[in-house]
Write an enzyme that holds these catalytic residues in place. Structure first.
Site, PDB file in Angstrom:
ATOM      1  N   CYS A   1     -32.488 -16.410  93.742  1.00 18.38           N
ATOM      2  CA  CYS A   1     -32.261 -15.854  95.075  1.00 18.38           C
ATOM      3  C   CYS A   1     -30.770 -15.717  95.391  1.00 18.38           C
ATOM      4  CB  CYS A   1     -32.936 -16.743  96.106  1.00 18.38           C
ATOM      5  SG  CYS A   1     -32.648 -18.508  95.814  1.00 18.38           S
TER       6      CYS A   1
ATOM      7  N   HIS B   1     -30.855 -19.825 102.714  1.00 21.29           N
ATOM      8  CA  HIS B   1     -29.465 -20.144 102.359  1.00 21.29           C
ATOM      9  C   HIS B   1     -28.513 -19.357 103.263  1.00 21.29           C
ATOM     10  CE1 HIS B   1     -31.178 -21.792  98.724  1.00 21.29           C
ATOM     11  NE2 HIS B   1     -31.458 -20.621  98.191  1.00 21.29           N
TER      12      HIS B   1
HETATM   13  N1  LIG Z   1     -38.691 -21.145  95.626  1.00 20.95           N
HETATM   14  C1  LIG Z   1     -37.660 -20.334  95.675  1.00 20.95           C
HETATM   15  O1  LIG Z   1     -37.005 -20.210  96.706  1.00 20.95           O
HETATM   16  C2  LIG Z   1     -37.268 -19.521  94.484  1.00 20.95           C
HETATM   17  C3  LIG Z   1     -36.419 -18.440  94.699  1.00 20.95           C
HETATM   18  C4  LIG Z   1     -36.078 -17.620  93.615  1.00 20.95           C
HETATM   19  C5  LIG Z   1     -36.537 -17.927  92.352  1.00 20.95           C
HETATM   20  N2  LIG Z   1     -37.362 -19.016  92.179  1.00 20.95           N
HETATM   21  C6  LIG Z   1     -37.841 -19.266  90.811  1.00 20.95           C
HETATM   22  O2  LIG Z   1     -39.190 -18.838  90.722  1.00 20.95           O
HETATM   23  C7  LIG Z   1     -39.897 -19.657  89.790  1.00 20.95           C
HETATM   24  C8  LIG Z   1     -41.098 -20.256  90.488  1.00 20.95           C
HETATM   25  O3  LIG Z   1     -40.640 -21.070  91.551  1.00 20.95           O
HETATM   26  P1  LIG Z   1     -41.541 -21.421  92.817  1.00 20.95           P
HETATM   27  O4  LIG Z   1     -40.624 -21.921  93.852  1.00 20.95           O
HETATM   28  O5  LIG Z   1     -42.449 -20.289  93.134  1.00 20.95           O
HETATM   29  O6  LIG Z   1     -42.402 -22.630  92.247  1.00 20.95           O
HETATM   30  P2  LIG Z   1     -43.700 -23.286  92.910  1.00 20.95           P
HETATM   31  O7  LIG Z   1     -43.709 -24.693  92.463  1.00 20.95           O
HETATM   32  O8  LIG Z   1     -43.763 -22.995  94.362  1.00 20.95           O
HETATM   33  O9  LIG Z   1     -44.892 -22.491  92.232  1.00 20.95           O
HETATM   34  C9  LIG Z   1     -45.245 -22.647  90.893  1.00 20.95           C
HETATM   35  C10 LIG Z   1     -46.743 -22.432  90.737  1.00 20.95           C
HETATM   36  O10 LIG Z   1     -47.056 -22.500  89.354  1.00 20.95           O
HETATM   37  C11 LIG Z   1     -48.185 -23.348  89.187  1.00 20.95           C
HETATM   38  N3  LIG Z   1     -48.140 -23.927  87.843  1.00 20.95           N
HETATM   39  C12 LIG Z   1     -47.571 -25.075  87.418  1.00 20.95           C
HETATM   40  N4  LIG Z   1     -47.731 -25.224  86.096  1.00 20.95           N
HETATM   41  C13 LIG Z   1     -48.426 -24.131  85.665  1.00 20.95           C
HETATM   42  C14 LIG Z   1     -48.902 -23.698  84.389  1.00 20.95           C
HETATM   43  N5  LIG Z   1     -48.675 -24.421  83.285  1.00 20.95           N
HETATM   44  N6  LIG Z   1     -49.578 -22.535  84.317  1.00 20.95           N
HETATM   45  C15 LIG Z   1     -49.829 -21.786  85.431  1.00 20.95           C
HETATM   46  N7  LIG Z   1     -49.389 -22.156  86.661  1.00 20.95           N
HETATM   47  C16 LIG Z   1     -48.698 -23.309  86.771  1.00 20.95           C
HETATM   48  C17 LIG Z   1     -48.066 -24.365  90.315  1.00 20.95           C
HETATM   49  O11 LIG Z   1     -49.327 -24.959  90.595  1.00 20.95           O
HETATM   50  C18 LIG Z   1     -47.576 -23.493  91.448  1.00 20.95           C
HETATM   51  O12 LIG Z   1     -48.630 -22.888  92.167  1.00 20.95           O
HETATM   52  C19 LIG Z   1     -38.883 -20.664  89.260  1.00 20.95           C
HETATM   53  O13 LIG Z   1     -38.274 -20.117  88.106  1.00 20.95           O
HETATM   54  C20 LIG Z   1     -37.862 -20.723  90.393  1.00 20.95           C
HETATM   55  O14 LIG Z   1     -36.602 -21.166  89.953  1.00 20.95           O
HETATM   56  C21 LIG Z   1     -37.746 -19.800  93.218  1.00 20.95           C
END
Ligand SMILES: NC(=O)c1ccc[n+]([C@@H]2O[C@H](COP(=O)([O-])OP(=O)(O)OC[C@H]3O[C@@H](n4cnc5c(N)ncnc54)[C@H](O)[C@@H]3O)[C@@H](O)[C@H]2O)c1
Length: 346
Positions: free
Chosen positions: A145, A225
């Site tokens: 982000c 942020h």
């Molecule tokens: N949260 C943010 O603000 C944000 C912003 C930009 C990028 N990201 C990136 O996006 C990615 C995901 O982050 P997020 O915040 O959505 O995470 P999150 O924890 O909210 O979601 C992850 C999901 O994946 C599921 N999961 C876990 N292990 C799994 C597996 N082995 N197979 C299938 N599903 C599985 C979890 O149950 C959960 O629903 C990361 O790379 C993070 O760095 C996050």
């Protein structure tokens, strides 16, 4: 069933980013969401069923546990991958990189998110900067982000020839709102231990020409942020010339404190009033009335909705890998139209 020209998209991981990506994919007229995969069996998985998306368990064991929890399950991740052209991996940091082999074995195109390293795909993506270099590739990584916001804003300045170097201080939200019962800081500020913080070098993974250094501090709130930037321009410019440079990006929204948009919560409330899913702010919201030019120096601040900003980028990345839309702007306009991103927030 998908039409002949529809890109069939699978989403692996239905969390903060995955559920927003799934909703956004379902809104595109050239994409079909073939299903989502996860490991959980609680309310989060029930929302997949309720939203009318097909639910898959990451493994046989996960699928069995989901069925035991009363969920409708269409199969396993392996079954889901068999139905897709592109998979968007939205599993937590470091899990996605382990899935890459499974995607490659199936000859699938795949997108990772910003928690993974550039080396996991060899390409890092921000639509307005390098869409064309992702065309027809096997994979890309939609950067984080903060990095997305940095590349969007600095690309806008670069395109008008105004950018020499940029130095930014990032106030980073402590955790995501729905997880704030589990982690997050209170009553303190936590500086990142190193200068530069990782976001500047990460921006260079998209555009190596950017002269950018970032510093970051974690703050005790969960909304979004906030960035403060100091830019050395190539020449003296007027405030209006700088604002025009930012206006040229459809994903930078100029806002004003004089409209009452004086804090992160007011902008989130505006997104709720606009009826956007999850109150998503897809744009970088940059304060026009606060922006200051002094000779060849430029100072400004903006808000980054960490949960939402990468969603339009992910949609564009799907089209770039599929190779169905060759021009960046055509994809950006299609995505913007489907997501309700227009010239002004109000
Ligand atoms: N949260 C943010 O603000 C944000 C912003 C930009 C990028 N990201 C990136 O996006 C990615 C995901 O982050 P997020 O915040 O959505 O995470 P999150 O924890 O909210 O979601 C992850 C999901 O994946 C599921 N999961 C876990 N292990 C799994 C597996 N082995 N197979 C299938 N599903 C599985 C979890 O149950 C959960 O629903 C990361 O790379 C993070 O760095 C996050």
């Amino acid at each position: 069933m998908a039409g002949p020209k529809m890109i069939r998209v699978a989403v692996n991981g239905y969390g903060v980013i995955g559920k927003r990506v799934a909703t956004a994919v379902a809104l595109q007229d050239d994409m079909s969401l073939v299903g989502v995969s996860d490991v959980v069996t609680d309310w989060r998985a029930h929302m997949v069923n309720r939203n009318g998306f097909l639910l898959f368990g990451a493994t046989e064991e996960n699928a069995g546990a989901m069925r035991a929890a009363g969920l409708e399950v269409a199969g396993t991740l392996d079954d889901l991958l068999g139905r897709a052209d592109v998979v968007v991996d939205c599993t937590p940091k470091r899990i996605a990189a382990k899935n890459v082999d499974a995607y490659r074995r199936r000859g699938l195109k795949f997108i990772l998110q910003g928690g993974e390293k550039h080396s996991a795909t060899g390409h890092s993506f921000v639509a307005e900067s390098n869409y064309v270099s992702a065309l027809d590739r096997e994979a890309t990584r939609v950067v984080s982000c903060n990095t997305t916001s940095i590349v969007r804003t600095l690309t806008a300045l670069k395109r008008t020839g105004l950018l020499r170097r940029a130095r930014g201080t990032l106030l980073r939200r402590a955790t995501d709102p729905w997880e704030s019962h589990e982690s997050g800081i209170m009553n303190t500020l936590v500086p990142e231990p190193e200068i530069p913080s990782h976001q500047g070098p990460d921006a260079q993974s998209v555009d190596p020409d950017l002269d950018v250094i970032t510093m970051a501090v974690k703050v005790p709130e969960t909304l979004a942020h906030l960035h403060y930037w100091s830019v050395q321009m190539t020449r003296e410019a007027s405030k209006e010339q700088v604002l025009d440079a930012f206006r040229a990006s459809s994903r930078i929204a100029l806002i004003n404190t004089s409209d009452g948009l004086v804090a992160l919560n007011t902008i989130k409330e505006l997104m709720a009033d606009r009826g956007r899913p999850h109150d998503n702010l897809y744009e970088v919201a940059l304060w026009a009335d606060m922006l200051r030019v002094q000779g060849d120096e430029l100072f400004y601040a903006y808000m980054v909705d960490n949960q939402a900003i990468v969603i339009p980028e992910t949609i564009d990345a799907i089209r770039a890998l599929a190779g169905t839309v060759r021009a960046a702007n055509e994809s950006i306009v299609r995505t913007n139209t489907a997501l309700g991103i227009d010239s002004a927030l109000m």
